[in-house]
Design a protein around this motif. Structure first.
Motif, PDB file in Angstrom:
ATOM      1  N   ILE A   1       9.958  -0.663  13.345  1.00 38.26           N
ATOM      2  CA  ILE A   1      10.298  -0.588  11.929  1.00 38.26           C
ATOM      3  C   ILE A   1      11.747  -0.149  11.774  1.00 38.26           C
ATOM      4  O   ILE A   1      12.143   0.901  12.293  1.00 38.26           O
ATOM      5  CB  ILE A   1       9.374   0.396  11.181  1.00 38.26           C
ATOM      6  N   GLU A   2      12.539  -0.951  11.055  1.00 41.49           N
ATOM      7  CA  GLU A   2      13.923  -0.589  10.780  1.00 41.49           C
ATOM      8  C   GLU A   2      14.019   0.098   9.421  1.00 41.49           C
ATOM      9  O   GLU A   2      13.158  -0.063   8.564  1.00 41.49           O
ATOM     10  CB  GLU A   2      14.808  -1.838  10.806  1.00 41.49           C
ATOM     11  N   SER A   3      15.094   0.826   9.220  1.00 43.20           N
ATOM     12  CA  SER A   3      15.238   1.625   7.998  1.00 43.20           C
ATOM     13  C   SER A   3      15.224   0.776   6.743  1.00 43.20           C
ATOM     14  O   SER A   3      14.714   1.200   5.699  1.00 43.20           O
ATOM     15  CB  SER A   3      16.534   2.444   8.069  1.00 43.20           C
ATOM     16  N   TRP A   4      15.760  -0.460   6.815  1.00 45.85           N
ATOM     17  CA  TRP A   4      15.828  -1.304   5.617  1.00 45.85           C
ATOM     18  C   TRP A   4      14.457  -1.820   5.184  1.00 45.85           C
ATOM     19  O   TRP A   4      14.316  -2.345   4.070  1.00 45.85           O
ATOM     20  CB  TRP A   4      16.771  -2.482   5.859  1.00 45.85           C
ATOM     21  N   GLU A   5      13.451  -1.642   6.022  1.00 44.06           N
ATOM     22  CA  GLU A   5      12.112  -2.100   5.669  1.00 44.06           C
ATOM     23  C   GLU A   5      11.336  -1.088   4.825  1.00 44.06           C
ATOM     24  O   GLU A   5      10.254  -1.394   4.325  1.00 44.06           O
ATOM     25  CB  GLU A   5      11.307  -2.398   6.936  1.00 44.06           C
ATOM     26  N   LEU A   6      11.856   0.114   4.660  1.00 41.80           N
ATOM     27  CA  LEU A   6      11.109   1.174   3.984  1.00 41.80           C
ATOM     28  C   LEU A   6      11.239   1.087   2.471  1.00 41.80           C
ATOM     29  O   LEU A   6      12.303   0.778   1.930  1.00 41.80           O
ATOM     30  CB  LEU A   6      11.595   2.542   4.457  1.00 41.80           C
ATOM     31  N   ASN A   7      10.136   1.374   1.785  1.00 42.50           N
ATOM     32  CA  ASN A   7      10.136   1.526   0.336  1.00 42.50           C
ATOM     33  C   ASN A   7      10.223   3.017   0.016  1.00 42.50           C
ATOM     34  O   ASN A   7       9.682   3.845   0.731  1.00 42.50           O
ATOM     35  CB  ASN A   7       8.841   0.968  -0.272  1.00 42.50           C
ATOM     36  N   THR A   8      10.876   3.343  -1.075  1.00 38.44           N
ATOM     37  CA  THR A   8      10.973   4.730  -1.524  1.00 38.44           C
ATOM     38  C   THR A   8       9.963   4.975  -2.638  1.00 38.44           C
ATOM     39  O   THR A   8       9.916   4.227  -3.612  1.00 38.44           O
ATOM     40  CB  THR A   8      12.386   5.060  -2.029  1.00 38.44           C
ATOM     41  N   ALA A   9       9.148   6.017  -2.498  1.00 38.96           N
ATOM     42  CA  ALA A   9       8.139   6.332  -3.513  1.00 38.96           C
ATOM     43  C   ALA A   9       8.782   7.085  -4.671  1.00 38.96           C
ATOM     44  O   ALA A   9       9.673   7.912  -4.473  1.00 38.96           O
ATOM     45  CB  ALA A   9       7.024   7.175  -2.889  1.00 38.96           C
ATOM     46  N   ASP A  10       8.317   6.798  -5.865  1.00 34.55           N
ATOM     47  CA  ASP A  10       8.784   7.484  -7.070  1.00 34.55           C
ATOM     48  C   ASP A  10       7.927   8.732  -7.285  1.00 34.55           C
ATOM     49  O   ASP A  10       6.764   8.634  -7.684  1.00 34.55           O
ATOM     50  CB  ASP A  10       8.683   6.546  -8.278  1.00 34.55           C
TER      51      ASP A  10
ATOM     52  N   TYR B   1       0.788  -1.231   0.000  1.00 35.73           N
ATOM     53  CA  TYR B   1       0.000   0.000   0.000  1.00 35.73           C
ATOM     54  C   TYR B   1       0.825   1.289   0.000  1.00 35.73           C
ATOM     55  O   TYR B   1       0.280   2.355  -0.285  1.00 35.73           O
ATOM     56  CB  TYR B   1      -0.925   0.007   1.228  1.00 35.73           C
ATOM     57  N   ASP B   2       2.114   1.209   0.307  1.00 37.74           N
ATOM     58  CA  ASP B   2       2.896   2.429   0.471  1.00 37.74           C
ATOM     59  C   ASP B   2       3.910   2.664  -0.652  1.00 37.74           C
ATOM     60  O   ASP B   2       4.712   3.590  -0.566  1.00 37.74           O
ATOM     61  CB  ASP B   2       3.659   2.401   1.806  1.00 37.74           C
ATOM     62  N   HIS B   3       3.896   1.817  -1.675  1.00 34.34           N
ATOM     63  CA  HIS B   3       4.944   1.919  -2.691  1.00 34.34           C
ATOM     64  C   HIS B   3       4.516   2.673  -3.939  1.00 34.34           C
ATOM     65  O   HIS B   3       5.330   2.914  -4.829  1.00 34.34           O
ATOM     66  CB  HIS B   3       5.387   0.513  -3.124  1.00 34.34           C
ATOM     67  N   PHE B   4       3.239   3.072  -4.034  1.00 33.42           N
ATOM     68  CA  PHE B   4       2.745   3.696  -5.254  1.00 33.42           C
ATOM     69  C   PHE B   4       3.449   5.027  -5.525  1.00 33.42           C
ATOM     70  O   PHE B   4       3.768   5.767  -4.596  1.00 33.42           O
ATOM     71  CB  PHE B   4       1.228   3.936  -5.159  1.00 33.42           C
ATOM     72  N   PRO B   5       3.662   5.351  -6.799  1.00 34.33           N
ATOM     73  CA  PRO B   5       4.244   6.657  -7.124  1.00 34.33           C
ATOM     74  C   PRO B   5       3.263   7.787  -6.792  1.00 34.33           C
ATOM     75  O   PRO B   5       2.045   7.612  -6.819  1.00 34.33           O
ATOM     76  CB  PRO B   5       4.474   6.576  -8.640  1.00 34.33           C
ATOM     77  N   CYS B   6       3.819   8.956  -6.484  1.00 37.51           N
ATOM     78  CA  CYS B   6       3.037  10.194  -6.356  1.00 37.51           C
ATOM     79  C   CYS B   6       1.846  10.036  -5.411  1.00 37.51           C
ATOM     80  O   CYS B   6       0.694  10.268  -5.787  1.00 37.51           O
ATOM     81  CB  CYS B   6       2.549  10.645  -7.736  1.00 37.51           C
ATOM     82  N   GLN B   7       2.122   9.661  -4.176  1.00 42.44           N
ATOM     83  CA  GLN B   7       1.055   9.487  -3.190  1.00 42.44           C
ATOM     84  C   GLN B   7       0.812  10.806  -2.456  1.00 42.44           C
ATOM     85  O   GLN B   7       1.530  11.154  -1.529  1.00 42.44           O
ATOM     86  CB  GLN B   7       1.425   8.403  -2.171  1.00 42.44           C
ATOM     87  N   PHE B   8      -0.199  11.513  -2.899  1.00 40.51           N
ATOM     88  CA  PHE B   8      -0.562  12.778  -2.261  1.00 40.51           C
ATOM     89  C   PHE B   8      -1.625  12.526  -1.197  1.00 40.51           C
ATOM     90  O   PHE B   8      -2.620  11.833  -1.444  1.00 40.51           O
ATOM     91  CB  PHE B   8      -1.116  13.761  -3.295  1.00 40.51           C
TER      92      PHE B   8
END
Length: 412
Positions: free
Chosen positions: A393-402, A270-277
């Motif tokens: 939550i550790e830093s390596w678990e995060l996804n970066t949004a495009d 749910y958190d990886h989608f591009p341009c999440q406003f």
């Protein structure tokens, strides 16, 4: 084990004493075993254990994995037939468990790794509602419920090309693969798909599912901001963020068309989608907000489309906590959000959520970092990681949004 004979001797004694006990049935798990000597040792010392699991440890060792004495690579012809066609048999049950946990491991996410142990506990130790309430299959009772209550909606969906693709896509998703499931939904959502889900799942719960939102971890919200105790009103203004003028805004700053732009998040579904406003606005009643996420989807056939949801938001019992609800493609989702941390200059806010689409059998949690421009605020990295670590939550678990192509976002 690489340090010498003593460690191997201790492990051998431990496994030997456990396997000879009538009250325990030991399980051994090995991950990424690369040393050939250690591989040979582990193959030997675990030879008599009924349940042994190896992943990413070489083909030979991985193929020796077994559950309750059943290993597909070494099964007799009779056991192979039972595993395929007689689900309630011991080989059938073991094969199902092996396939399930192998599918979970292949996704390489922290949530799926946790679910592996929950599946094993549910199967061989004690029933766990977190697993059993989300994994019930389709039976005759479910089919009759669908046909008798939702026949016209089913016919409408299977005779519509896009709706039928959505159903076929969901059917192809592996066990508990919420990434696959939600991508199917956002790729093929249509009014007919929504009506199908509304009837079969929300109105009649034909699959008899009852997923509950995770109760752990349960991080506490921030308690103060800008040196003052956090109140409900201040917490609501932090959600509003950059979208409306107010006391939360830095002096002299200009508002934006959105509250926050997500820089990254934990959930691969749910958190990886591009341009999440994130667009927040005040409701008419006291303590009410509306939340409308606007996000871009790359559909399964390669098209870029914008999607929008609408949530009703109510205050929780503690300032900084909020209850969300929305009807998403015919299914109600309920969520519980906490504000973990916000920079005093409103550069970022971090939010944690847990939720469930109960009748769809989906239970989930995650965290998102909203920033003023969608860019990770490097100056606050240590502080952000500290707040997320408090939520497990550790830093390596995060996804970066495009956020590279967001200019055409449909805010209104």
């Amino acid at each position: 084990l690489q340090n010498g004979i003593e460690s191997r001797t201790n492990l051998s004694k431990l496994l030997s004493s456990s396997s000879s006990s009538s009250s325990t049935s030991p399980m051994f798990v090995g991950i990424a075993i690369s040393d050939p000597v250690i591989r040979d040792y582990l193959r030997s010392v675990t030879a008599d254990l009924p349940t042994v699991l190896f992943w990413d440890s070489g083909d030979d060792l991985d193929r020796s994995s077994r559950v309750d004495g059943f290993a597909a690579a070494a099964a007799s012809p009779v056991d192979q037939l039972l595993s395929k066609y007689v689900g309630f048999s011991r080989p059938g049950r073991s094969a199902r468990v092996i396939n399930t946990i192998s599918s979970l491991w292949a996704r390489h996410t922290s949530d799926d790794l946790l679910f592996i142990w929950l599946v094993l506990l549910n199967e061989y130790v004690t029933p766990l509602s977190l697993v059993s309430d989300t994994t019930k299959g389709m039976d005759l009772e479910s089919l009759w419920c669908m046909i008798s209550n939702c026949g016209s909606k089913i016919l409408d969906c299977v005779t519509d090309e896009t709706c039928k693709k959505g159903l076929d896509c969901l059917q192809g998703c592996a066990f508990n693969d919420q990434v696959c499931q939600y991508r199917c939904i956002v790729s093929y959502e249509t009014p007919k798909f929504e009506q199908f889900s509304l009837c079969v799942l929300q109105l009649h719960n034909c699959r008899n599912l009852n997923a509950r939102m995770p109760s752990m971890p349960n991080p506490k919200p921030m308690t103060s901001w800008r040196g003052q105790p956090l109140t409900n009103e201040v917490a609501e203004s932090l959600f509003i963020g950059w979208k409306e003028a107010g006391s939360q805004m830095p002096e002299g700053a200009l508002t934006k068309r959105y509250s926050w732009l997500i820089s990254g998040g934990k959930s691969a579904a749910y958190d990886h989608f591009p341009c999440q406003f994130q667009l927040y606005s005040y409701g008419k009643g006291k303590g009410q907000l509306w939340y409308e996420p606007v996000f871009k989807v790359i559909t399964l056939d390669g098209h870029e489309v914008w999607r929008r949801r609408r949530y009703r938001v109510r205050r929780g019992t503690t300032p900084g906590t909020f209850h969300y609800s929305a009807l998403d493609n015919g299914v109600t989702s309920n969520e519980y959000w906490r504000i973990l941390d916000c920079a005093e200059d409103l550069t970022y806010c971090s939010f944690y959520y847990s939720g469930a689409a109960s009748v769809a059998g989906l239970s989930y949690s995650g965290a998102v970092l909203g920033t003023v421009d969608g860019v990770w605020p490097e100056a606050y990295t240590d502080r952000i990681h500290e707040s997320l670590r408090a939520a497990g939550i550790e830093s390596w678990e995060l996804n970066t949004a495009d956020n590279s192509r967001c200019a055409d976002a449909p805010f209104y």
